[in-house]
Design an enzyme around this catalytic site. Structure first.
Site, PDB file in Angstrom:
ATOM      1  N   ASP A 162      36.479  40.146  37.561  1.00 30.08           N
ATOM      2  CA  ASP A 162      35.421  39.234  37.119  1.00 30.08           C
ATOM      3  C   ASP A 162      34.120  39.554  37.835  1.00 30.08           C
ATOM      4  O   ASP A 162      34.120  39.848  39.033  1.00 30.08           O
ATOM      5  CB  ASP A 162      35.771  37.779  37.484  1.00 30.08           C
ATOM      6  CG  ASP A 162      36.933  37.259  36.683  1.00 30.08           C
ATOM      7  OD1 ASP A 162      37.179  37.797  35.594  1.00 30.08           O
ATOM      8  OD2 ASP A 162      37.585  36.320  37.149  1.00 30.08           O
TER       9      ASP A 162
ATOM     10  N   ASP B  20      29.126  32.682  44.205  1.00 27.68           N
ATOM     11  CA  ASP B  20      30.590  32.801  44.276  1.00 27.68           C
ATOM     12  C   ASP B  20      31.000  33.244  45.679  1.00 27.68           C
ATOM     13  O   ASP B  20      31.949  32.710  46.272  1.00 27.68           O
ATOM     14  CB  ASP B  20      31.100  33.867  43.287  1.00 27.68           C
ATOM     15  CG  ASP B  20      31.080  33.417  41.834  1.00 27.68           C
ATOM     16  OD1 ASP B  20      31.462  32.274  41.561  1.00 27.68           O
ATOM     17  OD2 ASP B  20      30.707  34.229  40.972  1.00 27.68           O
TER      18      ASP B  20
ATOM     19  N   GLU C 120      40.201  32.477  44.394  1.00 24.53           N
ATOM     20  CA  GLU C 120      39.955  33.240  43.174  1.00 24.53           C
ATOM     21  C   GLU C 120      39.133  34.497  43.474  1.00 24.53           C
ATOM     22  O   GLU C 120      39.249  35.504  42.787  1.00 24.53           O
ATOM     23  CB  GLU C 120      39.184  32.327  42.206  1.00 24.53           C
ATOM     24  CG  GLU C 120      38.764  32.953  40.917  1.00 24.53           C
ATOM     25  CD  GLU C 120      37.849  32.026  40.137  1.00 24.53           C
ATOM     26  OE1 GLU C 120      38.371  31.177  39.404  1.00 24.53           O
ATOM     27  OE2 GLU C 120      36.619  32.135  40.273  1.00 24.53           O
ATOM     28  N   GLU C 121      38.312  34.455  44.505  1.00 20.36           N
ATOM     29  CA  GLU C 121      37.407  35.574  44.804  1.00 20.36           C
ATOM     30  C   GLU C 121      38.041  36.647  45.685  1.00 20.36           C
ATOM     31  O   GLU C 121      37.397  37.652  45.977  1.00 20.36           O
ATOM     32  CB  GLU C 121      36.123  35.055  45.468  1.00 20.36           C
ATOM     33  CG  GLU C 121      35.343  34.076  44.615  1.00 20.36           C
ATOM     34  CD  GLU C 121      34.954  34.650  43.239  1.00 20.36           C
ATOM     35  OE1 GLU C 121      34.847  35.880  43.115  1.00 20.36           O
ATOM     36  OE2 GLU C 121      34.808  33.858  42.292  1.00 20.36           O
TER      37      GLU C 121
ATOM     38  N   ASP D 244      39.077  27.660  43.776  1.00 19.58           N
ATOM     39  CA  ASP D 244      38.052  28.332  42.975  1.00 19.58           C
ATOM     40  C   ASP D 244      36.746  27.866  43.622  1.00 19.58           C
ATOM     41  O   ASP D 244      36.276  26.756  43.357  1.00 19.58           O
ATOM     42  CB  ASP D 244      38.150  27.876  41.515  1.00 19.58           C
ATOM     43  CG  ASP D 244      37.039  28.454  40.645  1.00 19.58           C
ATOM     44  OD1 ASP D 244      36.150  29.147  41.187  1.00 19.58           O
ATOM     45  OD2 ASP D 244      37.074  28.216  39.430  1.00 19.58           O
TER      46      ASP D 244
ATOM     47  N   LEU E  26      33.620  28.519  43.404  1.00 23.80           N
ATOM     48  CA  LEU E  26      32.473  28.190  42.561  1.00 23.80           C
ATOM     49  C   LEU E  26      32.916  28.347  41.116  1.00 23.80           C
ATOM     50  O   LEU E  26      33.181  29.464  40.659  1.00 23.80           O
ATOM     51  CB  LEU E  26      31.304  29.131  42.893  1.00 23.80           C
ATOM     52  CG  LEU E  26      29.909  28.658  42.525  1.00 23.80           C
ATOM     53  CD1 LEU E  26      29.622  28.757  41.051  1.00 23.80           C
ATOM     54  CD2 LEU E  26      29.628  27.218  43.018  1.00 23.80           C
TER      55      LEU E  26
ATOM     56  N   GLU F  56      42.687  26.987  39.108  1.00 22.97           N
ATOM     57  CA  GLU F  56      41.962  26.085  38.208  1.00 22.97           C
ATOM     58  C   GLU F  56      42.895  25.099  37.502  1.00 22.97           C
ATOM     59  O   GLU F  56      42.716  23.882  37.609  1.00 22.97           O
ATOM     60  CB  GLU F  56      41.183  26.908  37.164  1.00 22.97           C
ATOM     61  CG  GLU F  56      40.084  27.772  37.789  1.00 22.97           C
ATOM     62  CD  GLU F  56      39.424  28.733  36.807  1.00 22.97           C
ATOM     63  OE1 GLU F  56      40.156  29.482  36.121  1.00 22.97           O
ATOM     64  OE2 GLU F  56      38.185  28.761  36.733  1.00 22.97           O
TER      65      GLU F  56
HETATM   66  O1  LIG Z   1      32.392  31.653  28.942  1.00 25.85           O
HETATM   67  P1  LIG Z   1      33.634  31.044  28.354  1.00 25.85           P
HETATM   68  O2  LIG Z   1      34.589  32.052  27.771  1.00 25.85           O
HETATM   69  O3  LIG Z   1      33.316  29.927  27.397  1.00 25.85           O
HETATM   70  O4  LIG Z   1      34.463  30.438  29.597  1.00 25.85           O
HETATM   71  C1  LIG Z   1      34.063  29.299  30.264  1.00 25.85           C
HETATM   72  C2  LIG Z   1      35.090  28.979  31.301  1.00 25.85           C
HETATM   73  O5  LIG Z   1      35.039  29.972  32.319  1.00 25.85           O
HETATM   74  C3  LIG Z   1      34.857  29.381  33.575  1.00 25.85           C
HETATM   75  O6  LIG Z   1      33.499  29.441  33.931  1.00 25.85           O
HETATM   76  C4  LIG Z   1      35.714  30.190  34.534  1.00 25.85           C
HETATM   77  O7  LIG Z   1      35.493  29.829  35.866  1.00 25.85           O
HETATM   78  P2  LIG Z   1      34.685  30.761  36.913  1.00 25.85           P
HETATM   79  O8  LIG Z   1      33.217  30.522  36.701  1.00 25.85           O
HETATM   80  O9  LIG Z   1      35.223  30.201  38.203  1.00 25.85           O
HETATM   81  O10 LIG Z   1      35.101  32.186  36.657  1.00 25.85           O
HETATM   82  C5  LIG Z   1      35.264  27.911  33.400  1.00 25.85           C
HETATM   83  O11 LIG Z   1      34.603  27.040  34.267  1.00 25.85           O
HETATM   84  C6  LIG Z   1      34.869  27.635  31.969  1.00 25.85           C
HETATM   85  O12 LIG Z   1      35.668  26.650  31.388  1.00 25.85           O
HETATM   86 MG   LIG Z   2      36.512  28.657  37.513  1.00 23.89          MG
HETATM   87 MG   LIG Z   3      34.966  30.712  40.186  1.00 21.41          MG
END
Ligand SMILES: O=P(O)(O)OC[C@H]1O[C@](O)(COP(=O)(O)O)[C@@H](O)[C@@H]1O
Ligand SMILES: [Mg+2]
Ligand SMILES: [Mg+2]
Length: 346
Positions: free
Chosen positions: A66, A72, A94-95, A113, A115, A276
């Protein structure tokens, strides 16, 4: 503690032996206080974003592939540093690729998680931190690769127009608000509940063509509104911050879906089970709502690896049960045009 992300008021209280957060069981008090202190510091740093640093700038990729934003990494470093010397034995983020051993004598294992919702940092839309706490076992694997029903605490911070902490210790859901006048955390609710029903759903509809048939069928029926088999109109929201969707659902009900889909890398959806989905499922379930992977309860799922992903559906119980029922429909029923579907025709 926590590098330069420390809330001095909270740190001073903690140093004087005064609890930062009211209502926390003794076993978890120090850890929760440190989470609250870092959270208040992050909230203040977010509020100053763009003045002397760019928190939403890309800084590389994490072990899971990611993209990482500056915030983050800042948040991960701050939580990890702040929890050193507490009862946290293992810190799984997560990081980071593997769990960090913080205190070999500690009796807690914390998944985080640091951030959540990082695509929203620059847009000044609510973002957050999600955490879950297990009793520590001998190894990180035995501490984290277990069902979410083993959690002893879970919650999230939301950095929004208002900065809040929401957590459950297994007996209801508590909420604290960070008072911007005094920099103190104020306990404002002890029994948050999820409304049993609602007319709102949340899903990233841009992925419609990639979804499995039962998810398409459910959304088709919502979008058809009063003219479709459900016979009523629905509203849709998508913030792209899991914490913000969770907070809205805890406030006024609704349902959230992030299903698996046909895109490369999305065979198990997007969201991570350990960092999450299990913690959010714990909070939502404690509030009387439900959380599944579309079919099975999330809290019964046992991850094979720390960074496993899972489809995720949670919110008002009546709606989560209805989505499970769509997954139980025969394939020809769920792919049929909405007006022809028998089960939910009103
Ligand atoms: O951009 P998409 O595919 O809609 O995904 C949004 C989802 O991804 C996330 O941002 C993933 O979390 P991170 O920002 O911690 O990677 C969720 O908070 C959110 O529900
Ligand atoms: Mg997240
Ligand atoms: Mg995150």
């Amino acid at each position: 503690m926590g590098g330069d992300i420390v809330d001095s008021q909270g740190a001073a209280l903690a140093a004087a032996g005064t609890p930062v957060l009211e209502g926390v069981p003794q076993q978890l008090a120090e850890v929760m206080d440190r989470l609250a202190i870092v959270t208040a510091g992050i909230a203040r740093r977010i509020a100053r974003g763009g003045i002397d640093e760019q928190l939403g700038g890309g800084v590389g990729t994490n072990a899971d592939g990611d993209g990482q934003k500056a915030l983050d990494v800042i948040a991960d470093d701050a939580f990890c540093a702040a929890l050193a010397g507490t009862a946290v034995r293992f810190y799984a983020s997560e990081e980071q690729e593997v769990a960090v051993t913080l205190n070999p004598e500690g009796d807690l294992a914390l998944a985080i998680d640091p951030l959540d919702g990082s695509s929203n940092i620059d847009a000044n839309v609510s973002i957050g931190t999600i955490f879950g706490i297990y009793p520590a076992e001998d190894t990180p694997e035995s501490s984290f690769l277990r069902p979410g029903s083993d959690l002893i605490a879970a919650g999230y911070a939301i950095y929004g127009p208002q900065c809040c902490l929401v957590a459950s210790f297994g007996a209801g859901v508590l909420k604290w608000v960070l008072d911007p006048e005094t920099a103190a955390w104020v306990l404002v609710a002890r029994g948050l509940t999820v409304a049993p029903s609602s007319s709102e759903f949340a899903i990233n509809a841009s992925n419609y063509r990639h979804w499995p048939a039962p998810v398409r069928a459910y959304v088709d029926d919502c979008v058809a509104g009063a003219d479709g088999p459900r016979g009523q109109n629905f509203n849709m929201r998508w913030v792209a911050s899991l914490v913000a969707e969770t907070h809205r659902i805890l406030t006024r009900g609704g349902v959230f879906l992030y299903p698996r889909d046909d895109r490369k890398g999305y065979a198990q959806g997007r969201l991570r089970l350990v960092y999450e989905c299990a913690p959010i499922a714990f909070v939502i379930t404690q509030g009387g709502g439900s959380a599944t992977d579309g079919e099975q309860p999330i809290l019964a799922r046992v991850p094979a690896h720390l960074h496993d992903r899972t489809p995720f559906v949670f919110g008002s119980s009546e709606k989560v049960a209805r989505i499970t029922a769509y997954h139980d429909l025969p394939e020809r029923e769920s792919s049929a045009l909405f007006g022809k579907r028998g089960l939910f025709r009103s």
